[in-house]
Scaffold this active site. Structure first.
Site, PDB file in Angstrom:
ATOM      1  N   ASP A   1       0.849  -1.193   0.000  1.00 20.68           N
ATOM      2  CA  ASP A   1       0.000   0.000   0.000  1.00 20.68           C
ATOM      3  C   ASP A   1       0.884   1.243   0.000  1.00 20.68           C
ATOM      4  OD1 ASP A   1      -2.019   1.868   0.329  1.00 20.68           O
ATOM      5  OD2 ASP A   1      -3.104   0.660   1.793  1.00 20.68           O
TER       6      ASP A   1
ATOM      7  N   HIS B   1      -0.625   4.491   0.098  1.00 24.42           N
ATOM      8  CA  HIS B   1      -1.389   5.645   0.584  1.00 24.42           C
ATOM      9  C   HIS B   1      -0.806   6.127   1.907  1.00 24.42           C
ATOM     10  CE1 HIS B   1      -4.171   3.584  -2.154  1.00 24.42           C
ATOM     11  NE2 HIS B   1      -4.664   4.775  -2.386  1.00 24.42           N
TER      12      HIS B   1
ATOM     13  N   SER C   1      -4.234  -4.524   2.456  1.00 25.46           N
ATOM     14  CA  SER C   1      -3.544  -4.011   3.637  1.00 25.46           C
ATOM     15  C   SER C   1      -4.034  -4.701   4.902  1.00 25.46           C
ATOM     16  CB  SER C   1      -3.759  -2.501   3.771  1.00 25.46           C
ATOM     17  OG  SER C   1      -3.344  -1.824   2.621  1.00 25.46           O
TER      18      SER C   1
END
Length: 911
Positions: free
Chosen positions: A754, A756, A807
């Site tokens: 991930d 982000h 995630s």
């Protein structure tokens, strides 16, 4: 090669195989031969088996068509694959049927070929007797009798036999379900490898409305196959030449391919026979040729060598059809066509070129939709999709990514259900998932041309190219997120750098059509109270303009609701911000957007004073505009009765709380001096009135009465308070056994897989403002690195962040690795896809230390304070709560029957 001949003249295809076989008066023994005496059931009617039992008959038919003037003969393999042959218990002989028929046809064609008149063999591939797009059970619309993968295996075996036998082309004919056809195309491309074997398609229209049996218009079908390397497209079966002609004219006008037609000998009469004769059909076929509608013409059901003998002279000296130019527009489809212009929007009609993607069929974005999917309330979930289309959504986004759902199974079920609802199925689908197996499963359910959301460079070029080739294999368009190995692009420069790199890879290495690429340059939250976020919207708009001008054909999309996340709870303000953002972004080339189609606020509805202020925020005109915007929220001014009173009439504790709630520290120093005289220890001030103020901020933020920029401002005021108290805290170190002088460390990481990090960064700011030392490991952090740094730094807490569903699995892995390492450091879990239930079911059971789920960034200091001051009692509370959640969940699951069990118990209306 057939590719050379088709540009010179109109080619004549043969006629029907089955019609001519009937002339030979074959009996059951002819179909069985010596090999299949022990096979149960009737064999007669299985024409494909004659390749093995009566090859002399099939060879004779090939020669009769060649003598009649056919340039192309098609193999006797229409049903020669395992799916259809299962009815005759002959699955094991499917490949042999294809190989034998292709070799016989090849031998005959070569024998009749001359340098000036070459003859060709087309491998005939029928649609099978099953459909991938429709249920065989009207009471169970999600059911499918055959899957994509099962059909693919059957088609691969057939294609391999045909190609090994020496065919010049693959003719996928009598297409009534575009999904079946896409499977056949997929198999043909893989079976031929690097060999130059053209793929020919021929569709059958099933009704006067011009749709296939599975409901697609001709234009929608063309969109479904527009990404594939197709040689020719045509029409066959169903209609006679006269009834076929209007659709053939339409096809010739819009299809950028060579055109074929092989109609029936008229429509079948009441006895199932065909009334047309070679003499009556010939003039109709002459019209196809004389009007330049076709490159290939022949016959289907009811036609014989006598028909072809009449057709062949009609083509002599006539000019073949000239294919039209391939459209630069993006072509998408459900049951109907959706064309997306390649041109920029007109500033005077800024919505004319915008494709509204409905966002509500997303379990990550709609609590109601998530609840309905969890409860298996699919009919009500379909109502959400239906309402979006009614409200104007041109594409439906479907996302099933939730840690407690079987995302793959739910995606397949819901897409299959959508296919049974024409009012929903008429629009294309955006298959949205962060799990690649879910995306592939979804692509294998849709007959139209869909959009994949999304791929990115976050895992490097090799994975990016692999995913892109999968998308192209499945004939879809693709959303490319502006992420790379370094993480999420947040600046203008990083956005265009990643977009250009991805565009070159897709067009130059994969062969992607530029018009099938949609870039998402990341719509991120603005007005968060953090200065570095203020340019997110205007940089998106600038990047949009650059991409449209410099990466020809590409499109722009974005998840618009992300923009206004800071003001969740105030729907009017959020919709107004979206309207302003879209107004400016669309003019610069944004032509897709994942939005709520039922939004009520338009750009022209916004009062002038508000409009200017919102534009100041969106376009980052003034640094103070975000704070001014909070003044028009209405709810933003909601304060307790304490805060409305005169400062002099408030108690010390109320004044300190009020300073945090309002984020104003003008009297903070004097108030804290007074507090130092009142409270025995400096730490009591932090753990008392200051934390009470932070608790109130968290409550109001959760209720939508405060917004993210106010929370960030509050955090900075808290930091100011801690700084004022710092000398007293240091002085207290020597004789205070409390925790006042001990700065606590928190390790933050976005887990592996991930990239982000916007939310994580906000958490970092808030925690730092509350006196914690923050160690931020960044994004894509593997479990072993988290464990090692936690040991090396001797951190007091670990914060794990993730936005996508994979995630969640990685967070479980991190917890396991921490447990293996003998650590019991408190873990704080946050991110859009996380939930308290997931923590209770998946993470807490594998870890000995406390694990806490946090709904939003404002809660972090409050939870951290409890973890640092009362961890044992807090852990007991958490464990008790989690145990109850697990028990409730398991009871709920036991009450829900499996789909198979529900079917078994269904009410029987008739015994």
């Amino acid at each position: 090669m057939i590719q050379d001949e088709i540009t010179k003249r109109v080619l004549i295809l043969d006629g029907a195989m089955g019609t001519v076989i009937q002339e030979y008066g074959l009996n059951e023994q002819d179909f069985r031969g010596e090999r299949f005496q022990d096979i149960p059931g009737q064999m007669k009617g299985n024409n494909d088996v004659l390749n093995l039992t009566r090859p002399d008959v099939i060879q004779d038919i090939f020669e009769r068509y060649l003598k009649a003037g056919a340039d192309i003969i098609s193999t006797n393999t229409f049903n020669a694959q395992r799916v259809s042959q299962a009815d005759y218990h002959l699955q094991a002989y499917a490949k042999e049927m294809n190989l034998t028929s292709a070799r016989m046809a090849r031998e005959a064609a070569d024998r009749y070929s001359t340098p000036n008149h070459p003859r060709f063999v087309a491998g005939s591939v029928g649609p099978t007797n099953k459909t991938c797009s429709m249920s065989p059970d009207v009471s169970d619309p999600a059911r499918r009798e055959m899957t994509y993968d099962e059909l693919y295996e059957a088609y691969m075996e057939q294609m391999e036999g045909l190609i090994e036998g020496g065919v010049d082309a693959i003719l996928i004919e009598t297409i009534f379900d575009s999904l079946n056809a896409k499977v056949a195309i997929d198999a043909a491309i893989h079976a031929r490898g690097n060999r130059d074997i053209p793929i020919m398609l021929s569709v059958t229209i099933s009704d006067a409305a011009g749709r296939t049996l599975s409901g697609q218009t001709l234009e929608a079908f063309l969109a479904s196959v527009s990404s594939f390397p197709i040689f020719s497209i045509g029409l066959n079966c169903s209609f006679g030449a006269r009834q076929m002609k209007p659709y053939l004219k339409e096809l010739s006008r819009i299809a950028p391919y060579y055109i074929s037609a092989h109609p029936n000998a008229g429509l079948p009469n009441s006895l199932g026979l065909y009334d047309e004769t070679p003499e009556t059909m010939a003039p109709q076929i002459a019209e196809f040729i004389d009007e330049g509608l076709v490159n290939i013409v022949g016959g289907c059901c009811g036609t014989t060598p006598a028909f072809i003998e009449k057709y062949a002279p009609l083509a002599v000296g006539k000019k073949p059809h000239q294919p039209v130019e391939k459209s630069p527009k993006m072509l998408l489809s459900g049951l109907d066509l959706l064309e997306v212009s390649s041109h920029l929007a007109d500033a005077n009609s800024h919505l004319s070129a915008f494709t509204n993607v409905g966002e509500r069929c997303n379990v990550a974005g709609s609590r109601k939709f998530l609840r309905l999917i969890k409860e298996k309330s699919y009919e009500e979930a379909l109502q959400i999709a239906r309402k979006q289309v009614e409200d104007g959504a041109l594409v439906i986004d479907v996302n099933m990514d939730d840690g407690l759902l079987d995302a793959k199974a739910e995606m397949v079920t819901f897409l299959n259900l959508i296919a049974s609802e024409p009012e929903i199925a008429r629009v294309p689908v955006m298959i949205d998932s962060s799990k690649w197996d879910v995306i592939m499963a979804g692509l294998k359910c849709v007959q139209g041309k869909s959009i994949v959301n999304s791929i990115s460079l976050k895992e490097g070029e090799e994975v990016f190219l692999s995913h892109a080739r999968d998308v192209m294999r499945m004939g879809a368009a693709v959303v490319v997120m502006c992420f790379d190995e370094q993480g999420q692009a947040t600046t203008y420069e990083r956005r265009i750098e990643i977009a250009e790199r991805a565009y070159r890879l897709l067009t130059e290495k994969v062969g992607f059509l530029p018009q099938d690429i949609i870039f998402d340059p990341n719509v991120l939250a603005i007005a968060t109270g953090m200065e570095e976020h203020n340019a997110y919207a205007v940089d998106f708009i600038r990047a949009t303009e650059w991409i449209r001008k410099n990466l020809p054909g590409a499109h722009i999309s974005g998840g618009v609701s992300n923009l206004s996340f800071s003001f969740r709870g105030n729907n009017y303000l959020r919709e107004a911000m979206h309207a302003v953002f879209l107004y400016h972004a669309i003019q610069k080339g944004m032509d897709f957007g994942i939005v709520n189609p039922s939004t009520k606020v338009t750009y022209d509805d916004i009062p002038k004073e508000q409009l200017q202020l919102i534009e100041d925020v969106v376009l980052n005109r003034h640094p103070e505009s975000a704070e001014l915007l909070m003044g028009i929220t209405g709810e933003a001014n909601d304060t307790s009765s304490t805060s409305e009173a005169s400062p002099t009439s408030l108690s010390l504790e109320d004044r300190l709380q009020n300073a945090l709630i309002k984020g104003v520290g003008t009297t903070l120093e004097d108030d804290l001096k007074e507090a130092l005289e009142k409270y025995p220890r400096p730490v009591d001030i932090i753990e008392g009135p200051l934390m009470a103020g932070m608790n109130e901020v968290g409550r109001r933020f959760g209720e939508g009465k405060m917004f993210l920029p106010q929370v960030v401002k509050t955090a900075r005021t808290m930091k100011q308070a801690v700084a004022i108290l710092q000398p007293a805290l240091e002085a207290a170190k020597g004789d205070d056994t409390g925790k006042s002088g001990n700065v606590k460390k928190i390790l933050l990481a976005t887990v592996k897989g991930d990239v982000h990090d916007i939310g994580k960064n906000i958490v970092g700011v808030i925690m730092a403002c509350n006196g914690y030392e923050v160690i931020d490991l960044g994004v894509m952090v593997p479990a072993e690195q988290i464990v090692q740094r936690a040991k090396d730094e001797q951190v007091d807490m670990i914060g794990l962040s993730g936005l996508i569903t994979p995630s969640l699995e990685e967070m479980v892995n991190v917890a396991r690795e921490l447990e293996k390492a003998g650590l019991n450091i408190p873990i704080m879990i946050g991110g859009a896809t996380t939930s308290e239930l997931h923590v209770a079911l998946k993470i807490a059971p594998v870890y000995g230390g406390p694990v806490v789920w946090l709904k939003d960034a404002s809660q972090n200091p409050l939870v951290a304070q409890r973890l640092m001051s009362d961890v044992d009692e807090y852990s007991k509370e958490l464990n008790k709560e989690y145990a109850q959640m697990r028990e409730d969940y398991h009871q709920e699951q036991q009450q829900l029957l499996s789909l198979d069990e529900a079917r078994r118990r269904k009410t029987k209306l008739f015994e």
